[in-house]
Design a protein around this motif. Structure first.
Motif, PDB file in Angstrom:
ATOM      1  N   ARG A 266       4.816  -1.699   3.899  1.00 59.13           N
ATOM      2  CA  ARG A 266       5.874  -2.653   4.230  1.00 59.13           C
ATOM      3  C   ARG A 266       5.390  -4.083   4.105  1.00 59.13           C
ATOM      4  O   ARG A 266       6.156  -4.980   3.783  1.00 59.13           O
ATOM      5  CB  ARG A 266       6.360  -2.424   5.675  1.00 59.13           C
ATOM      6  CG  ARG A 266       7.138  -1.150   5.840  1.00 59.13           C
ATOM      7  CD  ARG A 266       7.620  -1.004   7.265  1.00 59.13           C
ATOM      8  NE  ARG A 266       8.613  -2.010   7.619  1.00 59.13           N
ATOM      9  CZ  ARG A 266       9.273  -2.020   8.769  1.00 59.13           C
ATOM     10  NH1 ARG A 266       9.026  -1.089   9.662  1.00 59.13           N
ATOM     11  NH2 ARG A 266      10.158  -2.938   9.020  1.00 59.13           N
ATOM     12  N   TYR A 267       4.116  -4.311   4.421  1.00 62.06           N
ATOM     13  CA  TYR A 267       3.621  -5.675   4.571  1.00 62.06           C
ATOM     14  C   TYR A 267       3.027  -6.207   3.286  1.00 62.06           C
ATOM     15  O   TYR A 267       3.239  -7.356   2.919  1.00 62.06           O
ATOM     16  CB  TYR A 267       2.569  -5.685   5.678  1.00 62.06           C
ATOM     17  CG  TYR A 267       2.163  -7.048   6.153  1.00 62.06           C
ATOM     18  CD1 TYR A 267       3.044  -7.833   6.882  1.00 62.06           C
ATOM     19  CD2 TYR A 267       0.888  -7.550   5.897  1.00 62.06           C
ATOM     20  CE1 TYR A 267       2.664  -9.078   7.348  1.00 62.06           C
ATOM     21  CE2 TYR A 267       0.502  -8.795   6.351  1.00 62.06           C
ATOM     22  CZ  TYR A 267       1.394  -9.552   7.081  1.00 62.06           C
ATOM     23  OH  TYR A 267       1.025 -10.778   7.535  1.00 62.06           O
ATOM     24  N   ASP A 268       2.263  -5.387   2.597  1.00 58.96           N
ATOM     25  CA  ASP A 268       1.606  -5.842   1.378  1.00 58.96           C
ATOM     26  C   ASP A 268       1.214  -4.633   0.535  1.00 58.96           C
ATOM     27  O   ASP A 268       0.245  -3.944   0.835  1.00 58.96           O
ATOM     28  CB  ASP A 268       0.375  -6.682   1.723  1.00 58.96           C
ATOM     29  CG  ASP A 268      -0.114  -7.463   0.523  1.00 58.96           C
ATOM     30  OD1 ASP A 268       0.007  -6.947  -0.608  1.00 58.96           O
ATOM     31  OD2 ASP A 268      -0.592  -8.590   0.712  1.00 58.96           O
TER      32      ASP A 268
ATOM     33  N   VAL B  17      -3.156  -7.240   6.275  1.00 58.44           N
ATOM     34  CA  VAL B  17      -2.720  -5.987   6.895  1.00 58.44           C
ATOM     35  C   VAL B  17      -3.655  -5.551   8.016  1.00 58.44           C
ATOM     36  O   VAL B  17      -3.212  -5.091   9.064  1.00 58.44           O
ATOM     37  CB  VAL B  17      -2.600  -4.873   5.841  1.00 58.44           C
ATOM     38  CG1 VAL B  17      -2.315  -3.546   6.504  1.00 58.44           C
ATOM     39  CG2 VAL B  17      -1.485  -5.190   4.865  1.00 58.44           C
TER      40      VAL B  17
ATOM     41  N   VAL C  94      -1.430   3.117   9.141  1.00 59.82           N
ATOM     42  CA  VAL C  94      -1.993   1.999   8.377  1.00 59.82           C
ATOM     43  C   VAL C  94      -1.297   1.902   7.030  1.00 59.82           C
ATOM     44  O   VAL C  94      -0.901   0.832   6.582  1.00 59.82           O
ATOM     45  CB  VAL C  94      -3.514   2.188   8.129  1.00 59.82           C
ATOM     46  CG1 VAL C  94      -4.096   0.911   7.535  1.00 59.82           C
ATOM     47  CG2 VAL C  94      -4.230   2.558   9.389  1.00 59.82           C
TER      48      VAL C  94
ATOM     49  N   LEU D 100       2.316   0.715   7.384  1.00 58.84           N
ATOM     50  CA  LEU D 100       2.356  -0.717   7.667  1.00 58.84           C
ATOM     51  C   LEU D 100       2.000  -1.504   6.407  1.00 58.84           C
ATOM     52  O   LEU D 100       2.670  -2.481   6.060  1.00 58.84           O
ATOM     53  CB  LEU D 100       1.344  -1.029   8.778  1.00 58.84           C
ATOM     54  CG  LEU D 100       1.463  -2.382   9.448  1.00 58.84           C
ATOM     55  CD1 LEU D 100       2.746  -2.459  10.244  1.00 58.84           C
ATOM     56  CD2 LEU D 100       0.263  -2.626  10.358  1.00 58.84           C
ATOM     57  N   ALA D 101       0.946  -1.071   5.711  1.00 61.39           N
ATOM     58  CA  ALA D 101       0.509  -1.775   4.503  1.00 61.39           C
ATOM     59  C   ALA D 101       1.621  -1.752   3.460  1.00 61.39           C
ATOM     60  O   ALA D 101       1.870  -2.746   2.776  1.00 61.39           O
ATOM     61  CB  ALA D 101      -0.763  -1.152   3.948  1.00 61.39           C
TER      62      ALA D 101
ATOM     63  N   SER E 170      -7.599  -1.020   5.519  1.00 60.23           N
ATOM     64  CA  SER E 170      -7.084  -0.201   4.423  1.00 60.23           C
ATOM     65  C   SER E 170      -8.196   0.661   3.839  1.00 60.23           C
ATOM     66  O   SER E 170      -7.980   1.829   3.511  1.00 60.23           O
ATOM     67  CB  SER E 170      -6.507  -1.079   3.324  1.00 60.23           C
ATOM     68  OG  SER E 170      -5.557  -1.950   3.856  1.00 60.23           O
TER      69      SER E 170
ATOM     70  N   ASP F 162      -2.383  -3.932  -0.463  1.00 64.09           N
ATOM     71  CA  ASP F 162      -3.248  -3.327   0.535  1.00 64.09           C
ATOM     72  C   ASP F 162      -3.006  -1.823   0.596  1.00 64.09           C
ATOM     73  O   ASP F 162      -3.939  -1.032   0.776  1.00 64.09           O
ATOM     74  CB  ASP F 162      -3.026  -3.969   1.905  1.00 64.09           C
ATOM     75  CG  ASP F 162      -4.223  -4.778   2.346  1.00 64.09           C
ATOM     76  OD1 ASP F 162      -5.325  -4.211   2.376  1.00 64.09           O
ATOM     77  OD2 ASP F 162      -4.052  -5.964   2.634  1.00 64.09           O
TER      78      ASP F 162
ATOM     79  N   GLN G 120      -2.390  -4.975  11.728  1.00 59.39           N
ATOM     80  CA  GLN G 120      -2.526  -3.714  12.456  1.00 59.39           C
ATOM     81  C   GLN G 120      -3.208  -3.941  13.804  1.00 59.39           C
ATOM     82  O   GLN G 120      -2.814  -3.362  14.817  1.00 59.39           O
ATOM     83  CB  GLN G 120      -3.314  -2.716  11.615  1.00 59.39           C
ATOM     84  CG  GLN G 120      -2.886  -1.287  11.904  1.00 59.39           C
ATOM     85  CD  GLN G 120      -3.989  -0.301  11.689  1.00 59.39           C
ATOM     86  OE1 GLN G 120      -5.087  -0.650  11.257  1.00 59.39           O
ATOM     87  NE2 GLN G 120      -3.713   0.948  11.980  1.00 59.39           N
TER      88      GLN G 120
END
Lengths: 574, 574
Positions: free
Chosen positions: B391-393, A508, B385, B388-389, B138, B396, A512
């Motif tokens: 959605r992505y992982d 992540v 952040v 995004l985290a 993160s 995180d 980013q």
């Protein structure tokens, strides 16, 4: 011997014994029986000696050799691993409990076993065994070397007939003049006898044409012969000058454990954690080596569980932390053991020894046990890791040496911590500056190579950079910084192509950073392109929405990317 | 603006000012002058407010705004970064010094700056800045969110006119009924005014067709107008109900620092280290963002040095820990600053303010400073952040949330530690189980793919395994284990081919494991082959002697490897 995978099995499937018992052939029993005798011959002196090393009365060693191997036999995945008292866990017990009053010492040692067992059980159930991966080979190698040194030094006073305080203390140095000659002679004779049995006998056996099994059997009985001989000698001298083990209470271990305060338990926690991890790593490496030779499967999570339960059993039966013994497991294999039946039988022999022969230990000199320890520990020094590290990467060799030196300087617990910290720092340092190369086209081909190493053609207005490492929080700031420098130096650029052929993962933090790069480049009229993105990475980038936000495109190859850039650049120029 | 690289330069080359001064054009001065006024208008209320947040008298904030930006201007590599008092470092100062007696509070705050400055200087000289990489996005995102929450909550009592103890304490909750109406009204008006200036003005400016610079100027003066208005209001009310800042000693900061005991310094060390790392990471990300927009180069090691020296200066001139301010740096850029001259001029204005206007602060309400803090900190919440985290992982995202929650629960220092520990664990968990695939040939081609996903042909007696991750101590045990399982399941195998196309590095632990694998496979008549080894990895394997010891061969491609295996297998069969 291939079983259906049952990783998601029921609790009962954790009883490994139920799996191999069905396949056990009675024809294997004689081999296991012979191996169990070899094992017991090694185990009697070692269990007494390691208990002494741990600062415990001899019965603690005997008790730790009964239930724990039995429990491991039921739950473990290795057919050969011999679980019980070992040098490293004994030393860690002694140093963890340094300063504890004699009255509660044995109790806390048992609690240490129980706690370190429970920690392993919890880690196994959470499938958290991977945290043992924090201990790199250099750290564990250095730790074992440092510990072996500490153990050997700690045995010197006993071998000289001097009284000494805690393990690792130096107070006996002042008493050197009071060395007891009879004890010293006995120690040296015993030590030479044991070393000769280990190193001389195999060569002799080879010359005489003995079978490996016969040699192992003879070799295996040597320790017992040495302690019997030493006991007789001490009894013959019999004037009380030679310190002996003394009376051992005959009988089976007491079951259960007296309560202690929560505060005491909390105080034991760091030591229990260190013992859990070191014991697991050490034991796994022994089991793995034995398994590879016989194409067996060792399941790390099950091993963690089995070792955990064995330690719980040790704690609840008057023992102390146990682990897989390298020496005894190897001897077990050489003696022809086919299954854990050898270990189960050996546990039975130990019960008989404790019931019937305890009184014989009255005359067993402590100095001879010290010699047993030194002989066993001598084989723990394994310089091959250091040698390899020295040739391959000096910094790893430095981690080995630093951890080894830290053991006597900082103590075993802090040494482990310092070693882990050092190897993590080294790891971050290494992966923190990934290799990056600006690439250009080898003329007339579709190959792209580092512009610094090859005569290549670049596309005006486009910058193609290959990043040779997975992107994660530990290196993304460095990558960001170096991309910014490359862009600042590149002059007029309209396309930045990142070649991700070596990028196995993007976390992540890295995502980013790429997002920010894409946005700020976009604001300046520079398109960010990706090329040669691996499948799993691409899947995640798409799922995150990054690919939609990307100002440039994703290309299958660097060549395709730069062809597109070239076209677009010509558009700009016209 | 491209300079020759001078990474190996002389100490004098560390004075960045000497580099840009030569290129400074007098035509840039008006722009820098205007920016410096905007900066100062922001800096006056913020320096007083952040000093209050840090638990320090107002002059500490003023002093921290004089020498530190000057020193940074000389050594820093960013042209825009505004160094001085910031919210995060102020909060960390307050929580680090919680419980310190008022008499030595300011002194210890100065020592904290000095220590955290020296730590950064040492890290910079050792080129150890990479340890800041331990803080993943993160962790830092969660830490900032948690801190912002803590800061906002901490300002509530001051905005209500209640007296409160240490930052983050809840003792004022019981006094809610004693809220001071005049203070509350003043706080709310100030807060709304500040938020309107930030969020309403830009939209208004856009609609009116103002230039971005004019809008920024108007926007920039709003904070000063708010505090002047509030001061007048408090003075008009003038009945002592509204708590004010009080007299600020006019004059320049005292130079030097009183000695404290070694023990005290040791006690400050963990906090100083945390402030060093967090301050560096935070400041670097601000500088990097600004630099990317203007294609400037930020040198992390030089930044570390410059921030370190700025903090040493803060400590030696009655200040407290300083860092790069996001809000002021961005405003500086928007206001048209061309160089660090804007920051140098602003430091000069602050000296004039301290010399001449200190007495004006007597009527400045503390509540308005609290509102200033809340308005400034509101922009610190950055949920992108987290989004995004998420959605992505998710894991995180969990690290972000856990770190944020840990700030109020464990305190700022332990929260950082817990966040780092969590993200390291996550990292080891992720890389600890690399993707591995047994591959076979796509019929009629030279391509090899996962046997589980594609219809492919395998070579009898040969097992080809692709490992999709660099090999290091964190994953080698898992790889070893899984190779052993694959071999145990594969039946009769004479060749094991490891495809290393995705392996960017092999560390000593992994090399030793490969060495052992090679040896034990060799003992069973299985040859270990390598295919598609990357150049740098191959160089190191050759240097270590591993390639000599290899029982099999090294092949350029998987296809070549399996062709050879096929031939050799036929040899065996015949």
């Amino acid at each position: 011997m291939s079983h259906p995978p049952d990783r998601e099995g029921t609790p009962l499937s954790d009883v490994q014994a139920l799996r191999w018992w069905r396949h056990y052939r009675s024809a294997d029993l004689p081999a296991d029986l012979i191996a169990s005798i070899t094992l017991t011959a090694l185990l009697i002196p070692q269990s007494l000696a390691y208990a002494q090393l741990a600062g415990l009365p001899p019965e603690a060693g005997l008790y730790a050799s009964m239930l724990p191997p039995l429990i491991y036999a039921l739950f473990g995945t290795s057919r050969l691993l011999a679980v019980g008292p070992v040098a490293l866990a004994s030393l860690m017990t002694a140093t963890s409990l340094a300063g504890v009053a004699p009255g509660s010492y044995a109790l806390l040692a048992a609690w240490l076993a129980l706690l370190s067992g429970l920690i392993r059980v919890v880690l196994a159930l959470l499938r958290f065994g991977f945290i043992a991966n924090l201990l790199s080979h250099s750290v564990i190698g250095g730790f074992i070397a440092g510990s072996a040194l500490l153990i050997v030094l700690g045995q010197v006073p006993a071998m000289l007939g001097l009284s000494a305080g805690q393990a690792g203390g130096w107070d006996w140095l002042g008493q050197l003049a009071r060395t007891e000659p009879a004890t010293l002679v006995l120690s040296l004779v015993a030590l030479l006898g044991l070393l000769a049995a280990r190193h001389g006998l195999p060569r002799l056996a080879l010359r005489q044409g003995w079978s490996a099994r016969t040699a192992t059997l003879v070799n295996g009985t040597a320790p017992v012969l040495v302690i019997i001989g030493a006991g007789l000698a001490a009894w013959a001298w019999g004037d009380g000058r030679i310190a002996t083990v003394g009376a051992v209470p005959a009988g089976l271990p007491p079951l259960g454990i007296e309560p202690v305060s929560w505060q005491t338990l909390l105080g034991l926690l760091p030591a229990a954690l260190a013992i859990s991890l070191v014991g697991f790593v050490d034991s796994m490496s022994v089991a793995q080596q034995l398994a590879l030779k016989r194409r067996e499967k060792i399941e790390p999570d099950r091993e963690l569980l089995a070792l955990g339960l064995a330690n719980v059993a040790a704690g609840l039966s008057g023992g102390y932390p146990v682990s897989g013994s390298f020496g005894r497991s190897a001897a077990n294999g050489l003696a022809g053991a086919r299954s854990q039946i050898a270990n189960i039988l050996s546990a039975g022999w130990m019960v008989l020894v404790a019931l019937g022969l305890g009184s014989l230990f009255v005359h067993l000199p402590r100095a001879v046990l010290a010699a047993t320890i030194v002989a066993a520990v001598a084989s723990m020094f394994d310089w091959s890791v250091l040698r390899l590290a020295w040739r391959y990467d000096r910094r790893d060799a430095a981690v080995f040496v630093a951890t080894a030196v830290a053991v006597p300087l900082l103590g075993v617990l802090d040494a482990i911590g310092a070693g882990v910290l050092l190897s993590l720092t080294l790891f971050f340092w290494r992966t923190g500056r990934p290799h990056m190369a600006v690439v250009g086209r080898v003329p007339g081909t579709e190959h792209y190579r580092n512009v610094r190493r090859h005569q290549v053609e670049t596309v005006p207005g486009a910058l193609a950079v290959r990043i040779d490492e997975s992107l994660y929080f530990g290196n993304i700031r460095n990558v960001e910084h170096r991309l910014a420098v490359l862009l600042a130096d590149a002059g007029e650029v309209h396309h930045l192509v990142l070649i991700l052929s070596a990028v196995n993962a993007i976390d992540v933090s890295a995502l980013q950073a790429l997002d920010e790069l894409n946005r700020s480049l976009g604001a300046q009229g520079v398109a960010l392109h990706l090329a040669e993105v691996k499948g799993p990475v691409m899947d995640k980038l798409i799922a995150s929405g990054f690919i939609e936000r990307l100002q440039g495109r994703v290309h299958l190859s660097t060549h395709a990317a730069l062809q597109v850039c070239r076209g677009v650049v010509e558009d700009y120029v016209i």
